[in-house]
Write an enzyme that holds these catalytic residues in place. Structure first.
Site, PDB file in Angstrom:
ATOM      1  N   HIS A  96       0.919  -1.153   0.000  1.00  0.00           N
ATOM      2  CA  HIS A  96       0.000   0.000   0.000  1.00  0.00           C
ATOM      3  C   HIS A  96       0.949   1.191   0.000  1.00  0.00           C
ATOM      4  O   HIS A  96       1.745   1.341   0.941  1.00  0.00           O
ATOM      5  CB  HIS A  96      -0.886  -0.051   1.249  1.00  0.00           C
ATOM      6  CG  HIS A  96      -1.852   1.081   1.412  1.00  0.00           C
ATOM      7  ND1 HIS A  96      -3.199   0.889   1.675  1.00  0.00           N
ATOM      8  CD2 HIS A  96      -1.672   2.430   1.396  1.00  0.00           C
ATOM      9  CE1 HIS A  96      -3.808   2.075   1.801  1.00  0.00           C
ATOM     10  NE2 HIS A  96      -2.889   3.026   1.640  1.00  0.00           N
ATOM     11  N   HIS A  98       3.302   4.138   0.369  1.00  0.00           N
ATOM     12  CA  HIS A  98       3.602   4.938   1.567  1.00  0.00           C
ATOM     13  C   HIS A  98       4.935   5.634   1.408  1.00  0.00           C
ATOM     14  O   HIS A  98       5.804   5.185   0.659  1.00  0.00           O
ATOM     15  CB  HIS A  98       3.591   4.064   2.823  1.00  0.00           C
ATOM     16  CG  HIS A  98       4.490   2.873   2.744  1.00  0.00           C
ATOM     17  ND1 HIS A  98       4.130   1.706   2.097  1.00  0.00           N
ATOM     18  CD2 HIS A  98       5.745   2.652   3.212  1.00  0.00           C
ATOM     19  CE1 HIS A  98       5.107   0.833   2.183  1.00  0.00           C
ATOM     20  NE2 HIS A  98       6.117   1.382   2.843  1.00  0.00           N
TER      21      HIS A  98
HETATM   22  P1  5GP Z   1       8.273  -0.811   3.434  1.00  0.00           P
HETATM   23  O1  5GP Z   1       9.260  -1.854   3.895  1.00  0.00           O
HETATM   24  O2  5GP Z   1       7.113  -1.440   2.690  1.00  0.00           O
HETATM   25  O3  5GP Z   1       8.881   0.341   2.703  1.00  0.00           O
HETATM   26  O4  5GP Z   1       7.712  -0.143   4.753  1.00  0.00           O
HETATM   27  C1  5GP Z   1       6.734  -0.718   5.541  1.00  0.00           C
HETATM   28  C2  5GP Z   1       6.883  -0.114   6.911  1.00  0.00           C
HETATM   29  O5  5GP Z   1       5.707  -0.323   7.624  1.00  0.00           O
HETATM   30  C3  5GP Z   1       8.032  -0.717   7.733  1.00  0.00           C
HETATM   31  O6  5GP Z   1       8.944   0.306   8.099  1.00  0.00           O
HETATM   32  C4  5GP Z   1       7.321  -1.332   8.927  1.00  0.00           C
HETATM   33  O7  5GP Z   1       8.047  -1.198  10.134  1.00  0.00           O
HETATM   34  C5  5GP Z   1       6.008  -0.574   8.959  1.00  0.00           C
HETATM   35  N1  5GP Z   1       4.888  -1.329   9.504  1.00  0.00           N
HETATM   36  C6  5GP Z   1       4.523  -2.597   9.151  1.00  0.00           C
HETATM   37  N2  5GP Z   1       3.425  -2.968   9.834  1.00  0.00           N
HETATM   38  C7  5GP Z   1       3.088  -1.908  10.628  1.00  0.00           C
HETATM   39  C8  5GP Z   1       2.041  -1.696  11.572  1.00  0.00           C
HETATM   40  O8  5GP Z   1       1.187  -2.546  11.826  1.00  0.00           O
HETATM   41  N3  5GP Z   1       2.022  -0.486  12.199  1.00  0.00           N
HETATM   42  C9  5GP Z   1       2.949   0.481  11.934  1.00  0.00           C
HETATM   43  N4  5GP Z   1       2.810   1.639  12.615  1.00  0.00           N
HETATM   44  N5  5GP Z   1       3.939   0.317  11.061  1.00  0.00           N
HETATM   45  C10 5GP Z   1       4.021  -0.869  10.410  1.00  0.00           C
HETATM   46 ZN    ZN Z   2      -4.253  -0.863   1.404  1.00  0.00          ZN
END
Ligand code: 5GP
Ligand code: ZN
Length: 112
Positions: A96, A98
């Site tokens: 999703h 971000h």
């Molecule tokens: P990506 O690795 O996709 O760039 O970033 C995903 C981020 O979401 C990671 O830094 C991870 O720590 C964070 N994250 C995953 N699950 C949760 C959650 O349930 N709550 C929060 N606040 N952060 C989350």
């Molecule tokens: Zn979503």
């Protein structure tokens, strides 16, 4: 749909919110990599940067309009970094769209 960030956006999963409006929400990352580590998401499910279109790009523009306010409210006066990981090779783990807002110390330049 089984999407963690959709559930955070609709309140099903709790988060430490720092900003919310009709289009977007920002909350503290659960596993902070820097002293301040905030995740900013569109409320609408967009899978990644590859899902940005003419129809939804105003939401992304809005995120970038609000970033200076969120940064200021979280005392990132010395600057900050925005990161968006796209796809598995880009290090994306939550599909999703971000943006990571990171700061609170002088960050190293780390690529790859
Ligand atoms: P990506 O690795 O996709 O760039 O970033 C995903 C981020 O979401 C990671 O830094 C991870 O720590 C964070 N994250 C995953 N699950 C949760 C959650 O349930 N709550 C929060 N606040 N952060 C989350
Ligand atoms: Zn979503």
């Amino acid at each position: 749909m089984d999407c963690i960030f959709c559930k955070i956006a609709d309140g099903t999963i709790p988060s430490k919110k720092v900003y919310e409006d009709d289009l977007i929400i920002a909350f503290h990352d659960i596993q902070p990599q820097t002293p301040v580590h905030i995740v900013i998401i569109p409320k609408q499910h967009i899978e990644s940067m590859n899902g940005i279109t003419t129809e939804n790009s105003h939401i992304i523009a809005h995120i970038f309009e609000v970033i200076p306010q969120i940064a200021g409210e979280n005392h990132l006066n010395g600057g900050y970094r925005i990161v968006s990981n796209c796809g598995k090779d880009g290090g994306q783990t939550v599909f999703h769209l971000h943006f990571h807002l990171m700061g609170g110390k002088k960050l190293n330049v780390a690529m790859g």
